[in-house]
Scaffold this motif. Structure first.
Motif, short mmCIF file in Angstrom:
data_model
loop_
_atom_site.label_atom_id
_atom_site.label_comp_id
_atom_site.label_asym_id
_atom_site.label_seq_id
_atom_site.Cartn_x
_atom_site.Cartn_y
_atom_site.Cartn_z
N UNK A 100 36.78 1.04 21.74
CA UNK A 100 37.13 0.21 19.97
C UNK A 100 36.33 -1.27 20.59
N UNK A 101 37.20 -2.00 22.29
CA UNK A 101 37.43 -2.82 22.46
C UNK A 101 35.24 -3.09 22.13
N UNK A 102 34.57 -2.56 22.56
CA UNK A 102 33.38 -2.39 22.27
C UNK A 102 33.35 -2.95 20.75
N UNK A 103 33.30 -2.02 20.56
CA UNK A 103 33.09 -2.28 18.71
C UNK A 103 33.46 -3.26 18.06
N UNK A 104 35.04 -4.18 18.81
CA UNK A 104 35.28 -5.23 17.93
C UNK A 104 34.29 -6.95 18.53
N UNK A 105 33.82 -6.19 19.40
CA UNK A 105 32.91 -7.24 20.56
C UNK A 105 31.51 -7.73 19.53
N UNK A 106 30.84 -6.15 19.25
CA UNK A 106 30.00 -5.86 18.37
C UNK A 106 29.63 -6.68 16.73
N UNK A 107 30.82 -6.41 16.58
CA UNK A 107 31.39 -6.47 15.61
C UNK A 107 31.29 -8.47 15.37
N UNK A 108 32.05 -9.24 16.11
CA UNK A 108 32.15 -10.24 16.29
C UNK A 108 30.93 -10.93 16.67
N UNK A 109 30.39 -10.47 17.26
CA UNK A 109 28.50 -10.77 17.98
C UNK A 109 28.11 -10.40 16.02
N UNK A 110 27.98 -9.26 14.89
CA UNK A 110 27.27 -9.50 14.57
C UNK A 110 27.63 -10.54 13.17
N UNK A 111 29.02 -10.56 12.93
CA UNK A 111 29.44 -11.94 12.21
C UNK A 111 28.75 -13.13 12.25
N UNK A 112 28.77 -13.89 14.17
CA UNK A 112 27.58 -14.81 14.16
C UNK A 112 26.34 -14.76 13.58
N UNK A 113 25.85 -13.62 14.19
CA UNK A 113 24.45 -13.60 13.74
C UNK A 113 24.20 -13.48 11.66
N UNK A 114 25.35 -13.52 11.67
CA UNK A 114 25.45 -13.32 10.08
C UNK A 114 25.11 -14.35 9.42
N UNK A 115 26.60 -15.60 10.47
CA UNK A 115 26.19 -16.71 9.44
C UNK A 115 25.25 -17.73 10.27
N UNK A 116 24.48 -17.37 11.08
CA UNK A 116 23.01 -17.70 11.40
C UNK A 116 22.39 -17.76 10.38
N UNK A 117 22.04 -16.16 10.28
CA UNK A 117 20.89 -15.76 8.76
C UNK A 117 20.96 -16.90 8.13
N UNK A 118 22.33 -16.34 7.89
CA UNK A 118 22.64 -17.94 6.02
C UNK A 118 22.53 -18.67 6.64
N UNK A 119 23.09 -19.45 7.68
CA UNK A 119 22.60 -21.32 7.53
C UNK A 119 21.30 -21.30 6.93
N UNK A 120 20.25 -20.16 7.71
CA UNK A 120 18.64 -20.51 8.41
C UNK A 120 18.43 -20.46 6.94
N UNK A 121 18.94 -19.67 6.13
CA UNK A 121 18.07 -19.59 4.31
C UNK A 121 18.54 -20.68 4.07
N UNK A 122 19.85 -20.87 3.78
CA UNK A 122 19.38 -22.32 3.22
C UNK A 122 18.63 -23.37 3.88
N UNK A 123 18.43 -23.72 4.62
CA UNK A 123 17.75 -24.40 4.78
C UNK A 123 16.18 -24.60 4.59
N UNK A 124 15.38 -22.97 5.45
CA UNK A 124 14.00 -22.43 4.52
C UNK A 124 14.52 -22.76 2.79
N UNK A 125 15.33 -22.51 2.38
CA UNK A 125 15.14 -22.57 1.02
C UNK A 125 15.27 -23.56 0.21
N UNK A 126 15.78 -24.30 1.29
CA UNK A 126 16.17 -26.09 0.79
C UNK A 126 14.01 -27.12 0.94
#
Length: 172
Positions: free
Chosen positions: A40-66
């Motif tokens: 459960x702890x490992x799953x929660x850590x992976x979910x938190x890491x994925x959320x950070x990665x997803x946010x970075x992906x979104x911000x980078x996509x906005x930059x490239x498009x702009x």
């Protein structure tokens, strides 16, 4: 996968409960509880890491498009200074680029030369862009075409590859 592990752990603990009077008093039960807590702890850590990665992906996509939108039609974004100010917002401070004609220069000076150099009548068209899953790298396929300094037509096809900081800003 984690779901199956948790279900299997619960199944084993239920089977053990059926075989003893107090299943929670056994060492096997405690080991399963410990494993379930670890999973459960490992799953929660992976979910938190994925959320950070997803946010970075979104911000980078906005930059490239702009950046692609701005350089494809700079006049739609205002004066030369306004366009360059908008572009600067999508780069880390001090970002450099390697320009074949000028060498390593400030990225905004590179855009000034590309978009607003008086002797070259040219347009930049972005055809495709991409971002890697974690948002740390991306790129675009583009053309730069027009009339060169001596009045001859030219067309350059290029691929730009870039790295992005955790905020999604192009590092140059």
């Amino acid at each position: 996968m984690w779901k199956r592990l948790a279900i299997a752990a619960m199944g084993v603990s239920l089977a053990m409960a059926a075989c003893s009077n107090d299943p929670t008093a056994t060492n096997e039960y405690q080991e399963l509880e410990d494993k379930l807590a670890d999973v459960t702890a490992e799953r929660d850590l992976l979910l938190a890491e994925k959320a950070v990665t997803d946010e970075r992906f979104k911000r980078t996509s906005v930059t490239i498009d702009a950046i692609g939108d701005i350089v494809s039609d700079p006049t739609a974004f205002g004066t030369e200074d306004e366009v360059l100010t908008l572009l600067r917002q999508h780069y880390v401070p001090g970002a450099k680029t390697h320009d074949l004609a000028y060498g390593e220069i400030d990225v905004i000076d590179g855009w000034r030369n590309t978009l607003f150099a008086g002797q070259v009548d040219a347009v930049t068209t972005e055809w495709h862009n991409w971002v890697c899953e974690d948002g740390s790298q991306g790129g675009s396929l583009w053309t730069w075409e027009g009339t060169n300094y001596v009045g001859e037509p030219f067309a350059l096809i290029g691929v730009s590859l870039a790295e992005f900081d955790p905020e999604g800003l192009n590092t140059g």
